[in-house]
Write a protein that holds these residues in place. Sequence first.
Motif, PDB file in Angstrom:
ATOM      1  N   ASP A  41       0.551  -0.823  -0.180  1.00 43.95           N
ATOM      2  CA  ASP A  41       0.058  -0.478  -0.131  1.00 43.95           C
ATOM      3  C   ASP A  41       0.877   0.969  -0.046  1.00 43.95           C
ATOM      4  O   ASP A  41       1.683   1.463   0.803  1.00 43.95           O
ATOM      5  N   LEU A  42       0.887   2.168  -0.653  1.00 42.54           N
ATOM      6  CA  LEU A  42       1.732   3.066  -1.200  1.00 42.54           C
ATOM      7  C   LEU A  42       1.063   4.556  -1.003  1.00 42.54           C
ATOM      8  O   LEU A  42      -0.637   4.084  -1.805  1.00 42.54           O
ATOM      9  N   ASP A  43       0.984   5.367  -0.126  1.00 45.53           N
ATOM     10  CA  ASP A  43       0.526   6.576  -0.202  1.00 45.53           C
ATOM     11  C   ASP A  43       1.583   7.692  -0.418  1.00 45.53           C
ATOM     12  O   ASP A  43       2.665   7.711  -0.271  1.00 45.53           O
ATOM     13  N   VAL A  44       0.410   8.909  -1.427  1.00 46.91           N
ATOM     14  CA  VAL A  44       1.570   9.798  -1.544  1.00 46.91           C
ATOM     15  C   VAL A  44       0.972  11.048  -0.268  1.00 46.91           C
ATOM     16  O   VAL A  44      -0.357  11.000  -0.023  1.00 46.91           O
ATOM     17  N   SER A  45       1.312  11.989  -0.338  1.00 44.81           N
ATOM     18  CA  SER A  45       1.480  12.877   0.738  1.00 44.81           C
ATOM     19  C   SER A  45       2.441  14.535   1.062  1.00 44.81           C
ATOM     20  O   SER A  45       3.346  14.376  -0.786  1.00 44.81           O
ATOM     21  N   ALA A  46       1.712  15.415   0.796  1.00 46.59           N
ATOM     22  CA  ALA A  46       3.124  17.113   0.445  1.00 46.59           C
ATOM     23  C   ALA A  46       3.110  17.251   1.826  1.00 46.59           C
ATOM     24  O   ALA A  46       3.021  17.271   2.372  1.00 46.59           O
ATOM     25  N   PHE A  47       4.204  18.180   1.800  1.00 45.22           N
ATOM     26  CA  PHE A  47       4.683  18.372   2.264  1.00 45.22           C
ATOM     27  C   PHE A  47       5.183  20.378   2.070  1.00 45.22           C
ATOM     28  O   PHE A  47       5.825  20.296   1.288  1.00 45.22           O
ATOM     29  N   ALA A  48       3.810  21.062   2.577  1.00 42.40           N
ATOM     30  CA  ALA A  48       4.023  22.385   2.481  1.00 42.40           C
ATOM     31  C   ALA A  48       5.357  23.252   3.297  1.00 42.40           C
ATOM     32  O   ALA A  48       5.140  23.571   4.475  1.00 42.40           O
ATOM     33  N   ILE A  49       6.875  23.612   2.765  1.00 44.30           N
ATOM     34  CA  ILE A  49       7.163  24.643   3.926  1.00 44.30           C
ATOM     35  C   ILE A  49       7.582  25.687   3.404  1.00 44.30           C
ATOM     36  O   ILE A  49       7.811  25.887   2.443  1.00 44.30           O
ATOM     37  N   ASN A  50       7.812  26.252   4.885  1.00 45.51           N
ATOM     38  CA  ASN A  50       8.792  27.792   4.553  1.00 45.51           C
ATOM     39  C   ASN A  50       9.690  27.474   4.718  1.00 45.51           C
ATOM     40  O   ASN A  50      10.409  26.808   4.308  1.00 45.51           O
ATOM     41  N   SER A  51      10.371  28.937   4.688  1.00 46.37           N
ATOM     42  CA  SER A  51      11.771  29.647   4.505  1.00 46.37           C
ATOM     43  C   SER A  51      12.537  28.432   5.618  1.00 46.37           C
ATOM     44  O   SER A  51      13.699  28.470   5.137  1.00 46.37           O
ATOM     45  N   ASP A  96      -6.249   7.448  -0.328  1.00 46.66           N
ATOM     46  CA  ASP A  96      -5.950   6.285  -0.663  1.00 46.66           C
ATOM     47  C   ASP A  96      -5.474   5.715  -1.415  1.00 46.66           C
ATOM     48  O   ASP A  96      -7.617   4.797  -1.604  1.00 46.66           O
ATOM     49  N   ASP A  97      -4.842   4.987  -2.495  1.00 43.33           N
ATOM     50  CA  ASP A  97      -5.769   3.611  -2.762  1.00 43.33           C
ATOM     51  C   ASP A  97      -5.155   2.486  -2.535  1.00 43.33           C
ATOM     52  O   ASP A  97      -3.395   2.135  -3.314  1.00 43.33           O
ATOM     53  N   PRO A  98      -5.586   1.677  -1.852  1.00 37.57           N
ATOM     54  CA  PRO A  98      -4.430   0.338  -1.208  1.00 37.57           C
ATOM     55  C   PRO A  98      -4.303  -0.753  -2.111  1.00 37.57           C
ATOM     56  O   PRO A  98      -2.861  -1.538  -1.355  1.00 37.57           O
ATOM     57  N   ASP A  99      -4.687  -1.005  -2.805  1.00 34.86           N
ATOM     58  CA  ASP A  99      -4.117  -1.917  -4.011  1.00 34.86           C
ATOM     59  C   ASP A  99      -3.667  -1.741  -4.823  1.00 34.86           C
ATOM     60  O   ASP A  99      -2.758  -2.779  -5.533  1.00 34.86           O
ATOM     61  N   GLY A 100      -3.277  -0.778  -5.297  1.00 31.52           N
ATOM     62  CA  GLY A 100      -2.015  -0.300  -5.696  1.00 31.52           C
ATOM     63  C   GLY A 100      -2.205  -0.889  -8.029  1.00 31.52           C
ATOM     64  O   GLY A 100      -1.693  -0.736  -8.657  1.00 31.52           O
ATOM     65  N   LYS A 101      -3.689  -1.157  -7.949  1.00 31.74           N
ATOM     66  CA  LYS A 101      -4.269  -1.786  -9.565  1.00 31.74           C
ATOM     67  C   LYS A 101      -4.530  -0.828 -10.282  1.00 31.74           C
ATOM     68  O   LYS A 101      -5.558   0.533  -8.963  1.00 31.74           O
ATOM     69  N   ARG A 102      -4.430   0.073 -11.195  1.00 29.46           N
ATOM     70  CA  ARG A 102      -4.209   0.804 -12.019  1.00 29.46           C
ATOM     71  C   ARG A 102      -5.125   0.410 -13.644  1.00 29.46           C
ATOM     72  O   ARG A 102      -4.186  -0.525 -13.890  1.00 29.46           O
ATOM     73  N   SER A 103      -6.089   0.906 -13.871  1.00 28.28           N
ATOM     74  CA  SER A 103      -6.565   0.808 -15.605  1.00 28.28           C
ATOM     75  C   SER A 103      -5.365   2.074 -16.060  1.00 28.28           C
ATOM     76  O   SER A 103      -4.470   2.329 -16.223  1.00 28.28           O
ATOM     77  N   ILE A 126       7.158  19.533  -1.212  1.00 24.23           N
ATOM     78  CA  ILE A 126       7.444  18.433  -2.166  1.00 24.23           C
ATOM     79  C   ILE A 126       5.815  17.679  -1.431  1.00 24.23           C
ATOM     80  O   ILE A 126       5.596  17.208  -0.899  1.00 24.23           O
ATOM     81  N   ILE A 127       6.866  16.825  -2.912  1.00 28.97           N
ATOM     82  CA  ILE A 127       5.717  15.680  -3.217  1.00 28.97           C
ATOM     83  C   ILE A 127       6.326  14.069  -2.710  1.00 28.97           C
ATOM     84  O   ILE A 127       7.496  13.954  -3.586  1.00 28.97           O
ATOM     85  N   CYS A 128       5.474  13.551  -1.990  1.00 27.37           N
ATOM     86  CA  CYS A 128       6.473  12.587  -1.523  1.00 27.37           C
ATOM     87  C   CYS A 128       5.352  11.135  -1.596  1.00 27.37           C
ATOM     88  O   CYS A 128       4.185  11.086  -1.796  1.00 27.37           O
ATOM     89  N   CYS A 129       6.065  10.204  -1.596  1.00 28.78           N
ATOM     90  CA  CYS A 129       5.487   8.128  -1.913  1.00 28.78           C
ATOM     91  C   CYS A 129       6.092   7.693  -0.285  1.00 28.78           C
ATOM     92  O   CYS A 129       7.434   6.923  -0.449  1.00 28.78           O
ATOM     93  N   THR A 130       5.193   6.945   0.281  1.00 24.85           N
ATOM     94  CA  THR A 130       5.299   6.677   1.551  1.00 24.85           C
ATOM     95  C   THR A 130       5.026   4.814   1.757  1.00 24.85           C
ATOM     96  O   THR A 130       4.299   4.466   0.460  1.00 24.85           O
TER      97      THR A 130
END
Length: 216
Positions: A41-51, A96-103, A126-130
């Motif tokens: 199960d891969l998850d996408v997240s983002a961190f919007a960060i300052n200076s 969240d797309d827990p099965d990781g299967k796509r068309s 910053i766009i991340c995947c874990t």
Amino acid sequence: MSFNLSKGDRFSLSKAAPGLSVVKIGMGWDPNDQPNGPEFDLDVSAFAINSSFKIPSDSYFVFYGQVRMGNCVKDIVENELDRPITDDQSILGAIDDPDGKRSDGDDDEDMFIDLTKVNPKVEQIIICCTICKYPHDNKKDRRTLDLNFGQVEDCYIRIVNELNGEELLRYDLKDQYTNEDAVEFGRLFRVGDSWEFEAMGRAHTGSLQTLVDMYT
């Protein structure tokens, strides 16, 4: 015309698409599931960060576990379920797309960013995947502790101008990973009044918690 980037390349979104406002961040992958093995199960997240390289508030850590509040680009992204959203209504997180299967032709997960609404304190996104691991995985399977990006193929990130559907760029990760279970795919960052993208491909161990510790 879409541009294929390599690790470390930078790309001016504002020059490629003058007047660019809403972008879709599409991401995909193909886990090498083993018969009777643990589920990926891969998850996408983002961190919007300052200076200071920190998120200004908890809202700017955008991930599936946030309270689902609404759709900041509802006039553009139709028939969507509620998603995680930042306080400034600029970043609409992934479902969240827990099965990781796509068309064919579909992304595994996506998020949307309205660049015109991003808080002025935010200097980069910053766009991340874990990889989701025990005890946070759905089946509470301890075998997920051994999963890593070396077992995942065809990882990519792409950016699409959501207003007209034009793909602006794509970055395919080529690194050979071993124990890493978290990857910073890329970042959008300000250059004056413009936005650019950098293909990062920076990998870590410790899954999502490592990134949380870095940016919060």
